[in-house]
Design an enzyme around this catalytic site. Structure first.
Site, short mmCIF file in Angstrom:
data_model
loop_
_atom_site.label_atom_id
_atom_site.label_comp_id
_atom_site.label_asym_id
_atom_site.label_seq_id
_atom_site.Cartn_x
_atom_site.Cartn_y
_atom_site.Cartn_z
N ASN A 24 41.88 43.20 30.98
CA ASN A 24 40.68 43.63 31.69
C ASN A 24 40.80 45.07 32.20
O ASN A 24 39.85 45.85 32.10
CB ASN A 24 40.40 42.68 32.87
N ARG A 45 45.92 38.63 30.96
CA ARG A 45 44.56 38.61 31.50
C ARG A 45 44.31 39.85 32.37
O ARG A 45 43.30 40.53 32.23
CB ARG A 45 44.32 37.34 32.32
N SER A 87 49.82 34.51 29.70
CA SER A 87 48.38 34.56 29.95
C SER A 87 48.07 35.21 31.29
O SER A 87 47.08 35.93 31.43
CB SER A 87 47.79 33.14 29.90
#
Length: 288
Positions: free
Chosen positions: A220, A216, A212
């Site tokens: 993005n 993440r 994660s």
């Protein structure tokens, strides 16, 4: 190595697919292929790290006890911000952890900032350099991605580094025996029937934190890179359509708005990665 061209130029999909290819040692043949090295990711991540080192070294060498200049004031503000965050999260020796968090934050911010450079600028310059050196048949647009954090390999590589630190501090603080005991006896208890569920749950927790953390950052920055490519296509539409003037205005307006908004994303992603690094290392200092 260069984007195939036609009399009318590449289509929108060809343009995007080309710009999502890495300058690598070979073409990736499998989903996980450790034989391939993305040279552009390696180069721009190392370059970003050297920029951070140069900035911090320059600030340290010119630091004065009097009224600080703007650059020194900025660096001192960053140091104080990271120190305050690490003090509230990590309870223990922070002589290595706080500088690490500052380095991670600035390193990611610099890598992310490359996304604000026009999409085609560096690849075109790289293509002309290869052509002038006689390493390419034409000064075309070669494969080159400049945002190292938009490469899953780069983002997961950093998160794996955080995983190593989590394991290191878990063993350092609790001892090897204490860490193994926690793996098999937490969080459900020390009953032998619960050893395997405890161990599996702890493995899942470490894996989830690592994946994660990297995904993440990658998600993005990858999405931001795609938006910049779509905006760049408006510039191409401006040159190819009768309503080019309107497309050009849309290109400039959308590019400006997204670049301003993306500055926030650049800083926010660096801050989030830094904070999660501190949190995960802080949790390694604590027992269940």
């Amino acid at each position: 190595m260069s984007m195939a061209s036609s009399p009318n130029g590449p289509t929108a999909s060809e343009y995007i697919v080309h710009h999502l290819q890495h300058f690598a040692t070979d073409k990736q043949k499998f989903i996980v292929d450790f034989s391939v090295i993305n040279l552009d990711t390696m180069f721009f991540s190392i370059l970003s790290g050297l920029i951070v080192i140069f900035m911090l070294r320059k600030a340290a060498s010119k630091a004065t006890s009097g009224v600080p200049g703007r650059f020194q004031g900025f660096v001192e503000m960053m140091v104080e911000m990271v120190e305050n965050q690490s003090k509230t999260i990590v309870h223990g020796d922070r002589s290595f952890i706080a500088p690490l968090a500052l380095t991670v934050f600035l390193w990611i911010v610099v890598m992310n900032t490359f996304d604000l450079i026009p999409v085609d600028l560096i690849p075109m310059a790289w293509g002309h350099l290869l052509y002038n050196l006689g390493l390419a048949a034409s000064p075309g647009d070669p494969y080159m991605r400049v945002v190292a954090t938009a490469d899953l390999n780069g983002a997961l590589g950093m998160s794996l580094g955080v995983l190593v630190l989590m394991l290191y501090y878990s063993v350092k603080i609790k001892g090897a025996g204490g860490f193994v005991h926690e793996l098999f006896c937490a969080p459900f208890g020390a009953n032998p029937l619960l050893w395997i569920p405890n161990f599996v749950l702890n493995l899942i927790e470490f894996a989830a934190k690592t994946v994660s953390l990297g995904m993440r950052l990658f998600g993005n920055m990858y999405a931001g890179e795609l938006v910049f490519m779509l905006i760049a296509l408006l510039g191409g539409a401006a040159a190819l359509s009768l309503g080019g003037a309107f497309a050009f205005l849309g290109h400039v307006l959308a590019g400006t708005i997204w670049a301003i908004f993306h500055i926030l994303i650049v800083l926010l992603q660096g801050f989030i990665f830094m904070m999660l690094t501190l949190i995960y290392i802080g949790q390694a200092h604590q027992g269940h």
